[in-house]
Design an enzyme around this catalytic site. Structure first.
Site, PDB file in Angstrom:
ATOM      1  N   LEU A   1      -1.444  -5.384  -5.095  1.00 29.49           N
ATOM      2  CA  LEU A   1      -2.703  -4.682  -4.879  1.00 29.49           C
ATOM      3  C   LEU A   1      -2.421  -3.191  -4.944  1.00 29.49           C
ATOM      4  CD1 LEU A   1      -4.197  -6.624  -1.798  1.00 29.49           C
ATOM      5  CD2 LEU A   1      -4.846  -6.883  -4.204  1.00 29.49           C
ATOM      6  N   ASP A   2      -3.408  -2.418  -5.375  1.00 27.81           N
ATOM      7  CA  ASP A   2      -3.262  -0.967  -5.351  1.00 27.81           C
ATOM      8  C   ASP A   2      -3.002  -0.497  -3.923  1.00 27.81           C
ATOM      9  OD1 ASP A   2      -3.795  -0.824  -8.068  1.00 27.81           O
ATOM     10  OD2 ASP A   2      -5.939  -0.473  -7.783  1.00 27.81           O
ATOM     11  N   LYS A   3      -2.364   0.638  -3.800  1.00 30.50           N
ATOM     12  CA  LYS A   3      -2.041   1.194  -2.485  1.00 30.50           C
ATOM     13  C   LYS A   3      -3.254   1.228  -1.570  1.00 30.50           C
ATOM     14  CE  LYS A   3      -0.794   5.615  -0.345  1.00 30.50           C
ATOM     15  NZ  LYS A   3      -0.465   7.042  -0.587  1.00 30.50           N
TER      16      LYS A   3
END
Length: 320
Positions: free
Chosen positions: A150-152
């Site tokens: 997942l993106d940060k």
């Protein structure tokens, strides 16, 4: 161009060197002078390591150079790359765990795996601390146990493989699209339809290389498919549920922005739209549920991750 001491390398560009570049954008000039990408230069500006003289000059990407300006850029030395990620006591919200599989609710702001500039403080460091040697190594030392990411600034459910067999079977399930991934997102604007499907191809933006887009020519992207359903509609925006059929980079963010309803807080794909003076600190996107067969037993799993506090607070602001 002058350089500074060896522990913190600095580059100074004098007024004489800048004089012929008067009128040029600061980020464009620095990208050429330092032989760096504009996105890297803009990151340096955001970190506050670019210093301008005189005081009237602004260290901002869009600032246009004037006669008499000078610039100093400080480069802190990069941390050495470790041989293997070290375990760190970072809290984990574990939803499910057995000898082969772990599912967790990733908090926003947590980088998934180590990379340049983030050799510590990542999800992998937390997993090493929690699991010890019980993590699949097929993905390499820096991606121990990681099957998907997942993106940060995206929160929500992630699966972690604790054995190589589990990693291989999970990776195959994702590749064969035998996984159902449901997300929740807060979006701006009023949806004209209560549900729909988004099938625009997604490809790299030709100028902004860290940004994706739906190109006019589908051949310049990869086939992508997102279903959406409006869960609640307010005056300023809506909460939607998205089901991913493919897993392209930034897929939901790109598709919803292309539809005209960017995710609230997503400054890369939308504009800064405050509601009653409030604007979230991150994109309001949450991986809410995964449905998958257990990689070893084959038992169907339906795993849910509750939305975090900041998402619930933003939802109350948006849907009033």
């Amino acid at each position: 161009m002058e350089t500074g001491p060896t522990d913190v390398k600095s580059v100074t560009l004098s007024a004489d060197e800048l004089r012929e570049h008067a009128g040029t954008r600061l980020d464009v000039f620095l990208a050429s002078a330092l032989q760096r990408s504009r996105s890297h230069v803009q990151a340096l500006l955001k970190r506050g390591v670019v210093h301008m003289q005189p005081a009237t000059a602004k260290a901002e990407a869009s600032y246009r150079l004037r006669s008499g300006d000078s610039i100093t850029v400080e480069f802190a030395p990069e941390s050495p790359r470790p041989d293997a990620p070290a375990g760190e006591d970072i809290p984990l919200d574990i939803i499910y765990e057995d000898d082969a599989l772990l599912a967790l609710n990733k908090q926003p702001g947590l980088v998934v795996h180590p990379a340049a500039g983030n050799w510590s403080g990542t999800l992998v460091n937390a997993l090493v601390h929690h699991c010890g040697k019980a993590l699949a190594g097929r993905g390499g030392a820096e991606r121990l146990g990681i099957v998907h990411r997942l993106d940060k600034d995206t929160s929500g459910i992630m699966l972690v493989a604790k054995t190589d067999e589990a990693h291989e079977k999970l990776a195959r399930a994702f590749a064969d699209r035998d996984v159902k991934k449901f997300y929740r997102a807060l979006c701006t604007g009023t949806f004209r339809r209560a549900s729909g499907e988004l099938r625009g191809a997604i490809g790299r933006h030709p100028i902004h290389r860290k940004k994706m887009q739906v190109p006019k020519d589908p051949a310049r992207g990869r086939a992508s498919w997102t279903d959406y359903r409006v869960l609640a509609q307010g005056k300023a925006g809506a909460e939607v549920e998205c089901l991913l059929h493919t897993g392209r980079t930034h897929q939901i963010r790109v598709h919803l922005s292309h539809l005209g309803h960017p995710i609230w807080g997503d400054t890369l794909y939308g504009r800064r739209a405050s509601v009653n003076g409030f604007y979230p600190d991150r994109q309001m996107l949450h991986a809410a549920r995964i449905e998958i067969a257990h990689p070893i037993t084959g038992k169907p799993l339906k795993l849910d991750a509750p939305t975090p506090d900041d998402y619930r607070a933003a939802k109350e602001k948006l849907l009033i």
